[in-house]
Design an enzyme around this catalytic site. Structure first.
Site, PDB file in Angstrom:
ATOM      1  CE1 TYR A 171      -9.995 -37.067 -28.317  1.00  0.00           C
ATOM      2  CE2 TYR A 171      -8.812 -38.311 -29.991  1.00  0.00           C
ATOM      3  CZ  TYR A 171      -9.013 -37.143 -29.290  1.00  0.00           C
ATOM      4  OH  TYR A 171      -8.247 -36.043 -29.560  1.00  0.00           O
ATOM      5  NE  ARG A 175      -2.796  -9.853   2.930  1.00  0.00           N
ATOM      6  CZ  ARG A 175      -4.053  -9.499   3.206  1.00  0.00           C
ATOM      7  NH1 ARG A 175      -4.758 -10.202   4.067  1.00  0.00           N
ATOM      8  NH2 ARG A 175      -4.586  -8.456   2.607  1.00  0.00           N
ATOM      9  CB  ALA A 190     -20.243 -48.525 -28.703  1.00  0.00           C
ATOM     10  CB  THR A 249      -2.596   3.198  -5.224  1.00  0.00           C
ATOM     11  OG1 THR A 249      -2.678   4.068  -4.077  1.00  0.00           O
ATOM     12  CG2 THR A 249      -2.902   1.778  -4.773  1.00  0.00           C
ATOM     13  CE  LYS A 294      -3.834  -9.446  -5.364  1.00  0.00           C
ATOM     14  NZ  LYS A 294      -4.115  -8.736  -4.088  1.00  0.00           N
ATOM     15  N   GLY A 345      -9.107   2.015   3.567  1.00  0.00           N
ATOM     16  CA  GLY A 345      -9.035   3.461   3.733  1.00  0.00           C
ATOM     17  C   GLY A 345     -10.435   3.977   4.084  1.00  0.00           C
TER      18      GLY A 345
HETATM   19  C1  UD1 Z   1      -6.010   0.531  -1.245  1.00  0.00           C
HETATM   20  C2  UD1 Z   1      -6.437   1.955  -0.892  1.00  0.00           C
HETATM   21  C3  UD1 Z   1      -7.448   1.899   0.246  1.00  0.00           C
HETATM   22  C4  UD1 Z   1      -8.638   1.058  -0.162  1.00  0.00           C
HETATM   23  C5  UD1 Z   1      -8.178  -0.331  -0.606  1.00  0.00           C
HETATM   24  C6  UD1 Z   1      -9.327  -1.079  -1.211  1.00  0.00           C
HETATM   25  C7  UD1 Z   1      -4.553   3.431  -1.333  1.00  0.00           C
HETATM   26  C8  UD1 Z   1      -3.405   4.156  -0.744  1.00  0.00           C
HETATM   27  N1  UD1 Z   1      -5.269   2.692  -0.485  1.00  0.00           N
HETATM   28  O1  UD1 Z   1      -5.340   0.011  -0.118  1.00  0.00           O
HETATM   29  O2  UD1 Z   1      -7.896   3.204   0.555  1.00  0.00           O
HETATM   30  O3  UD1 Z   1      -9.553   0.957   0.911  1.00  0.00           O
HETATM   31  O4  UD1 Z   1      -7.159  -0.231  -1.618  1.00  0.00           O
HETATM   32  O5  UD1 Z   1      -8.939  -2.402  -1.500  1.00  0.00           O
HETATM   33  O6  UD1 Z   1      -4.789   3.557  -2.515  1.00  0.00           O
HETATM   34  N2  UD1 Z   1      -0.843  -1.626  -6.731  1.00  0.00           N
HETATM   35  C9  UD1 Z   1       0.049  -1.454  -7.760  1.00  0.00           C
HETATM   36  N3  UD1 Z   1       1.224  -0.827  -7.501  1.00  0.00           N
HETATM   37  C10 UD1 Z   1       1.543  -0.328  -6.289  1.00  0.00           C
HETATM   38  C11 UD1 Z   1       0.616  -0.508  -5.237  1.00  0.00           C
HETATM   39  C12 UD1 Z   1      -0.564  -1.149  -5.488  1.00  0.00           C
HETATM   40  O7  UD1 Z   1      -0.192  -1.879  -8.881  1.00  0.00           O
HETATM   41  O8  UD1 Z   1       2.626   0.241  -6.145  1.00  0.00           O
HETATM   42  C13 UD1 Z   1      -2.121  -2.317  -7.014  1.00  0.00           C
HETATM   43  C14 UD1 Z   1      -2.227  -3.624  -6.266  1.00  0.00           C
HETATM   44  O9  UD1 Z   1      -1.746  -4.678  -7.065  1.00  0.00           O
HETATM   45  C15 UD1 Z   1      -3.707  -3.734  -6.010  1.00  0.00           C
HETATM   46  C16 UD1 Z   1      -4.155  -2.283  -5.885  1.00  0.00           C
HETATM   47  O10 UD1 Z   1      -3.163  -1.511  -6.515  1.00  0.00           O
HETATM   48  O11 UD1 Z   1      -4.399  -4.300  -7.090  1.00  0.00           O
HETATM   49  C17 UD1 Z   1      -4.356  -1.850  -4.447  1.00  0.00           C
HETATM   50  O12 UD1 Z   1      -3.129  -1.947  -3.782  1.00  0.00           O
HETATM   51  P1  UD1 Z   1      -3.039  -2.468  -2.284  1.00  0.00           P
HETATM   52  O13 UD1 Z   1      -1.619  -2.451  -1.874  1.00  0.00           O
HETATM   53  O14 UD1 Z   1      -3.776  -3.733  -2.147  1.00  0.00           O
HETATM   54  O15 UD1 Z   1      -3.803  -1.285  -1.538  1.00  0.00           O
HETATM   55  P2  UD1 Z   1      -4.455  -1.337  -0.118  1.00  0.00           P
HETATM   56  O16 UD1 Z   1      -3.393  -1.112   0.897  1.00  0.00           O
HETATM   57  O17 UD1 Z   1      -5.318  -2.494   0.028  1.00  0.00           O
END
Ligand code: UD1
Ligand code: CA
Length: 449
Positions: A348, A15, A362, A81, A22, A140
């Site tokens: 400079y 996004r 100057a 995650t 990012k 979540g």
């Molecule tokens: C996650 C949480 C959600 C919480 C939210 C807060 C889970 C399943 N959900 O959701 O409960 O409210 O964050 O912002 O944990 N990332 C990886 N590898 C992956 C997936 C994610 O490195 O395979 C990293 C992303 O780069 C990011 C972070 O983990 O920095 C969170 O991932 P994102 O996909 O944004 O999770 P949300 O769906 O927002």
């Protein structure tokens, strides 16, 4: 008790609509991922693991430049995650104590909040950082009673009643390292997203008779960055907070809302910063220094009593000793300016050393670059550089030496000498007026036709 920190930074950040990963977008002048790393360092972890994926090489390079002891692991496919945390399993094998999971795109979590989570670990096996969301959106939801956490339900999987809950998951989780990986090994992907959810470890822990707890923090702390608009909001919040901190630390800001800080800006008490000053990364300003309006500083040090600007530019490697004066439209780069020296106008000075109490007139320019190499200029103590002197480096001007205005100095000037390197003046009595009279007459004749 030793501690491990795992920072998740593998996500694409689609996004952001960006070719740059990012977590490398700057906030407060430094890549986003460094904010989480620097906060983590405040709680003194023994191990720090950064999970990279999208733009892995670029992110890894930034992480390594910041901290040579941090371990980078790659998550080649972003399966969720829990899967991301699992990538740190091997490198943390055998580590004792707790592990804390942070996100690389969530820069405002405070060290004291992490300390509160570690303290809550005395009461719970798994501790989750939650917050009450003004607009819970797609976060979540925490199914909790007071401090006791029963489970976390992701928005996509939540019922209407669960979606009405405003207590949300920040993503920060803490547990004993071995237990964390044990629970993660049991996480499946039977959910609406088909991902391995880290959040599932709460229900899994509870099912085994373990306890889970929630520590609450302010929503602003959990602000995560997903879009350019959120990045801009985060920058505004960052700046607002740094301005307040500077004022609380005894710095005078003439117009706080016009001063911009970097993540690592350090300004001593009783320093004065006037309107519209920008601090890039790596700036330290000692007590009692004065940064005047419209100056831009990065990677530099300003000592006590020095005055910079208005309209000055200090670039990386500018080192100003006490009571130095850097005036308007002066650029200093990779140069040591010793005590009491003055470079006050339109100059400079790059790749140079300037001795104590030297005065650069100057328009002084150190001609440091031959198109391929950079060369050094040395100006001795108390030297006086005449206005509009070009110092063609490598070159040395000795202590107490003088250069005549408009000189192009290509050879070293010994201590105490006067060097002139310019065309000799010729003066023709009366010729100026005669020339002008002739030109005016020619113009009048032309006008008559
Ligand atoms: C996650 C949480 C959600 C919480 C939210 C807060 C889970 C399943 N959900 O959701 O409960 O409210 O964050 O912002 O944990 N990332 C990886 N590898 C992956 C997936 C994610 O490195 O395979 C990293 C992303 O780069 C990011 C972070 O983990 O920095 C969170 O991932 P994102 O996909 O944004 O999770 P949300 O769906 O927002
Ligand atoms: Ca997110």
């Amino acid at each position: 008790m030793s501690l491990s920190v795992i920072i998740l930074a593998a996500g694409q950040g689609s996004r952001m609509l960006s070719d740059l990963p990012k977590v490398l977008h700057p906030l407060g002048g430094v890549p986003l991922v460094l904010h989480a790393m620097r906060t983590a360092r405040e709680i003194d972890p023994e191990r720090m693991v950064i999970v990279v994926g999208h733009g892995a090489e670029a992110v890894a390079a930034v992480v390594r430049a910041e901290d040579e002891f941090a371990t980078v692991v790659t998550q080649t496919e972003q399966l969720g995650t829990a899967h991301a945390v699992d990538q740190a399993r091997a490198v943390l094998d055998g580590a004792s104590g707790d592990a804390i999971v942070l996100y690389g795109d969530t820069p405002f979590i405070e060290a004291r909040t992490l300390d509160a989570m570690l303290a809550a670990r005395l009461r719970h096996d798994v501790v989750v950082l939650g917050f009450n969301a003004a607009d819970p959106g797609r976060y979540g939801r925490l199914i909790a009673k007071d401090e006791d956490l029963e489970r976390i339900v992701e928005f996509k999987d939540a019922t209407e009643a669960e979606r009405a809950i405003t207590l949300c998951n920040s993503g920060v989780i803490c547990a004993d390292r071995a237990r964390l990986f044990d629970l993660i090994a049991q996480v499946g992907q039977e959910n609406a997203a088909g991902e391995y959810y880290l959040t599932d470890i709460v229900a899994l822990a509870r099912a085994q008779g373990l306890s889970a707890g929630v520590v609450r923090c302010a929503e602003a702390e959990t602000l995560g960055i997903n879009t350019r608009s959120e990045l801009a909001q985060a920058e505004a919040r960052f700046q607002a907070r740094r301005r307040v901190e500077a004022l609380e630390n005894g710095v005078t800001l003439s117009a706080p809302e016009t001063v911009y800080f970097a993540q690592d800006t350090y300004i001593g008490r009783d320093a004065v910063v006037d309107q519209f000053v920008v601090f890039g990364p790596g700036v330290t300003v000692e007590s009692g220094a004065h940064i005047r309006a419209f100056s831009h500083l990065e990677g530099c040090h300003v000592s006590r009593g020095a005055v910079v600007g208005p309209y000055a530019r200090l670039r990386p490697g500018a080192e100003l000793a006490e009571d130095v004066r850097i005036g308007n439209f002066v650029e200093i780069k990779n140069a040591q300016i010793d005590e009491g020296a003055k470079v006050n106008h339109l100059s400079y000075v790059g790749d140079a050393t300037v001795g104590a109490r030297a005065n650069l007139g100057a328009g002084t320019v150190t001609c440091n670059y031959d198109g391929v190499f950079k060369h050094h200029t040395e100006i001795g103590e108390g030297a006086f550089i005449g206005s509009s002197t070009m110092l063609v480096a490598p070159v040395k001007v000795g202590a107490q030496a003088l250069t005549g205005s408009g000189s192009v100095i290509t050879q070293d000037v010994p201590e105490g000498a006067l060097a002139l390197g310019r065309g000799k003046q010729e003066t023709k009595p009366g010729l100026g007026k005669r020339l002008m009279d002739r030109l005016r007459a020619a113009k009048a004749a032309k006008a008559k036709g």
